[in-house]
Design an enzyme around this catalytic site. Structure first.
Site, PDB file in Angstrom:
ATOM      1  N   LYS A  97     -22.704   1.412  -0.106  1.00  0.00           N
ATOM      2  CA  LYS A  97     -23.344   2.649  -0.544  1.00  0.00           C
ATOM      3  C   LYS A  97     -22.661   3.076  -1.840  1.00  0.00           C
ATOM      4  O   LYS A  97     -21.570   2.576  -2.165  1.00  0.00           O
ATOM      5  CB  LYS A  97     -23.226   3.741   0.533  1.00  0.00           C
ATOM      6  CG  LYS A  97     -21.809   4.173   0.803  1.00  0.00           C
ATOM      7  CD  LYS A  97     -21.730   5.195   1.942  1.00  0.00           C
ATOM      8  CE  LYS A  97     -22.276   6.540   1.542  1.00  0.00           C
ATOM      9  NZ  LYS A  97     -22.008   7.575   2.570  1.00  0.00           N
ATOM     10  N   CYS A 102     -18.900   1.729   9.863  1.00  0.00           N
ATOM     11  CA  CYS A 102     -19.203   2.516  11.063  1.00  0.00           C
ATOM     12  C   CYS A 102     -20.499   2.109  11.757  1.00  0.00           C
ATOM     13  O   CYS A 102     -20.470   1.659  12.897  1.00  0.00           O
ATOM     14  CB  CYS A 102     -19.263   4.002  10.708  1.00  0.00           C
ATOM     15  SG  CYS A 102     -17.647   4.695  10.282  1.00  0.00           S
ATOM     16  N   ARG A 134     -18.177  10.773   5.783  1.00  0.00           N
ATOM     17  CA  ARG A 134     -19.059   9.850   5.073  1.00  0.00           C
ATOM     18  C   ARG A 134     -18.318   9.295   3.869  1.00  0.00           C
ATOM     19  O   ARG A 134     -17.840  10.063   3.028  1.00  0.00           O
ATOM     20  CB  ARG A 134     -20.330  10.570   4.606  1.00  0.00           C
ATOM     21  CG  ARG A 134     -21.236  11.055   5.714  1.00  0.00           C
ATOM     22  CD  ARG A 134     -22.308  11.971   5.174  1.00  0.00           C
ATOM     23  NE  ARG A 134     -21.731  13.216   4.655  1.00  0.00           N
ATOM     24  CZ  ARG A 134     -22.424  14.180   4.051  1.00  0.00           C
ATOM     25  NH1 ARG A 134     -23.728  14.019   3.865  1.00  0.00           N
ATOM     26  NH2 ARG A 134     -21.824  15.281   3.621  1.00  0.00           N
ATOM     27  N   GLY A 177     -25.074  -0.456   6.130  1.00  0.00           N
ATOM     28  CA  GLY A 177     -23.884  -1.306   6.214  1.00  0.00           C
ATOM     29  C   GLY A 177     -22.675  -0.424   6.406  1.00  0.00           C
ATOM     30  O   GLY A 177     -22.769   0.685   6.936  1.00  0.00           O
ATOM     31  N   LYS A 185       0.836  -1.198   0.000  1.00  0.00           N
ATOM     32  CA  LYS A 185       0.000   0.000   0.000  1.00  0.00           C
ATOM     33  C   LYS A 185       0.873   1.250   0.000  1.00  0.00           C
ATOM     34  O   LYS A 185       0.591   2.212  -0.725  1.00  0.00           O
ATOM     35  CB  LYS A 185      -0.920  -0.007   1.225  1.00  0.00           C
ATOM     36  CG  LYS A 185      -1.887   1.167   1.285  1.00  0.00           C
ATOM     37  CD  LYS A 185      -2.663   1.200   2.605  1.00  0.00           C
ATOM     38  CE  LYS A 185      -3.642   0.051   2.720  1.00  0.00           C
ATOM     39  NZ  LYS A 185      -4.503   0.171   3.928  1.00  0.00           N
ATOM     40  N   THR A 189     -12.108   5.401  16.157  1.00  0.00           N
ATOM     41  CA  THR A 189     -13.289   5.320  17.021  1.00  0.00           C
ATOM     42  C   THR A 189     -12.981   4.371  18.172  1.00  0.00           C
ATOM     43  O   THR A 189     -12.759   3.178  17.957  1.00  0.00           O
ATOM     44  CB  THR A 189     -14.503   4.832  16.220  1.00  0.00           C
ATOM     45  OG1 THR A 189     -14.724   5.715  15.123  1.00  0.00           O
ATOM     46  CG2 THR A 189     -15.750   4.794  17.097  1.00  0.00           C
ATOM     47  N   PHE A 233     -31.697  10.640   6.297  1.00  0.00           N
ATOM     48  CA  PHE A 233     -31.704   9.288   6.852  1.00  0.00           C
ATOM     49  C   PHE A 233     -33.124   8.754   7.042  1.00  0.00           C
ATOM     50  O   PHE A 233     -33.377   7.949   7.931  1.00  0.00           O
ATOM     51  CB  PHE A 233     -30.909   9.225   8.162  1.00  0.00           C
ATOM     52  CG  PHE A 233     -29.429   9.400   7.957  1.00  0.00           C
ATOM     53  CD1 PHE A 233     -28.608   8.297   7.818  1.00  0.00           C
ATOM     54  CD2 PHE A 233     -28.863  10.658   7.869  1.00  0.00           C
ATOM     55  CE1 PHE A 233     -27.248   8.441   7.602  1.00  0.00           C
ATOM     56  CE2 PHE A 233     -27.505  10.825   7.655  1.00  0.00           C
ATOM     57  CZ  PHE A 233     -26.701   9.709   7.518  1.00  0.00           C
TER      58      PHE A 233
END
Length: 431
Positions: free
Chosen positions: A320, A260, A154, A257, A35, A121, A249
């Site tokens: 998404k 997060c 997002r 999905g 990577k 998180t 939403f």
């Protein structure tokens, strides 16, 4: 500033490029040498709109470099962002092993003051725990500060959100750290909230759990719409006009999905359990979301009885649109169930096919949408890619073995689809 970002995933890479674009010098560290090499050559490791162009621009300006040497990153930086993964364990707890491995390496290689910023998180109380680890490892209290600075990006709009976010949350208990963070975020115009580390850590979980609950709520209403003949789009529109609710939403479908919402809702429930708090609403949102994914399978079984040898087309594999992320995508649950029912599966996605190919070798991958539809007994729309809005319905009917569409994202005009002689199912739409 001289910045090190540890972790070159979605959050780490976007954070690195964002700060480099603003004129900081950034070194992004990742243990994956392949990577690192690709990124230094201007080849992104993820798909995100505008990311490749920004990567090339920052490399040409020499504002960013990528390395697998964490000690180099620590030595060359004033501010160190931790953006490694915190995946879900089988019991819904949070796997903090990557974070603590990074913390160990930083604390063992600090020679003078560094500001450590936790972007990952993490459970409430992590900042305090990390602070304690540094002191236990013999790092002077004057040589570091720990800040909680959760991300609210997002996928599909991550670069936009980095520069144009709704808010920036900074949890710190040091005036020195606050001053540095204020300078770092000076170019940003959104509201910056300075608070305690615990409040910052909890805000991330609370935000994602609330949005997930909103999605699950509208999906339950959509399921009722299917039963009573109401229209979910009108219901959602009318609800959204109430400024206390807002229309965001409130789009019904086969569930959320990604990296997060599924992980963070479960983590919040687990955190609550540890403190004697039963998050019943969040538990309900998780249960509704998991059941929602099986709706297309129930429709198919009601239609055909048996799916053996039936050819089922999956349109959309990412969780998404505008991203290649397939983590916890509803499409994967549907594919698993189709395999269990001995169906033959064809699939198409404009970006994410190769990622799914690495998981399932026994399904057919099509790089042309209409090749995926040919001879199919049913189409299931799992991701709302823009190109699915302009399907040639006449061509679809003529190409399919049996013309049937299960619209898992409520993209199509049901009336127009049925007028073409195609059997159509939606999530809560009356037309």
């Amino acid at each position: 500033m001289e910045i090190c970002v540890i972790g070159a995933g979605y959050v780490g890479l976007v954070t690195s490029l964002g700060f480099a674009k603003l004129g900081n010098n950034v070194i992004c560290v990742d243990i994956d040498i392949n990577k690192v090499v690709s990124l230094n050559n201007g080849i992104p490791s993820i798909y995100e709109e505008g990311l490749e162009d920004m990567l090339i621009e920052c490399l040409e300006k020499k504002n960013i470099t990528f390395s697998n040497n964490i000690i180099e990153g620590i030595e060359k930086s004033n501010v160190i962002f931790i953006a490694v993964g915190t995946p879900e364990k089988n019991d819904w707890d949070i796997d903090m092993s990557q974070v603590y491995e990074v913390i160990s390496q930083i604390s063992n290689n600090i020679l003078n003051y560094r500001l450590i910023v936790i972007k990952s998180t993490v459970p409430i109380g992590t900042q305090k725990k990390v602070n304690k680890i540094f002191l236990e490892n013999g790092v002077s209290v004057d040589s570091f500060d720990i800040v909680s600075n959760p991300e609210f990006l997002r996928e599909g709009r991550a670069l936009h959100d980095f520069f144009n976010g709704d808010r920036i949350i900074i949890g710190c208990d040091s005036l020195r750290a606050k001053k540095i963070m204020k300078e770092l975020y000076e170019p940003f115009t959104c509201e910056i909230i300075y608070t305690s580390p615990e409040t910052a850590e909890l805000t991330k979980y609370a935000s994602n759990a609330f949005l997930a609950s909103k999605i699950s709520f509208i999906n339950e209403i959509a399921n009722l719409c299917n039963k009573v003949g109401a229209d979910i789009e009108t219901v959602a529109y009318a609800m959204g006009l109430d400024e206390r609710i807002s229309p965001k939403f409130l789009r019904a479908g086969i569930g959320y999905g990604g990296s997060c919402f599924p992980k963070d809702t479960k983590a919040l429930v687990k955190i609550g359990d540890k403190h004697g708090i039963d998050f019943k609403i969040v538990r309900g949102a998780i249960e509704v979301n998991e059941k929602q994914r099986f709706i297309p399978i129930r429709i198919l079984l009601n239609k055909y009885g048996s799916l053996e040898k039936k050819i089922i087309t999956i349109l959309g594999l990412s969780f998404k649109p505008k991203t290649d992320d397939i983590r916890d995508s509803p499409s994967l649950t549907i594919i698993e169930e189709l395999i269990k029912n001995n169906a033959n599966i064809k699939c198409y996605d404009p970006i994410a096919i190769d990622k799914v190919r690495n998981i399932y070798s026994n399904i057919m991958y099509c790089y042309n949408l209409y090749d995926a539809i040919e001879n199919s007994d049913c189409i299931i729309i799992c991701t709302e890619w823009d190109e699915f809005n302009s399907l040639n319905l006449g061509k679809i009917k003529d190409s399919m073995n049996y013309p049937m569409i299960i619209d898992g994202r409520n993209m199509l005009d049901g009336k127009k689809v049925r007028e073409k002689g195609i059997e159509y199912y939606s999530i809560g739409k009356s037309n």
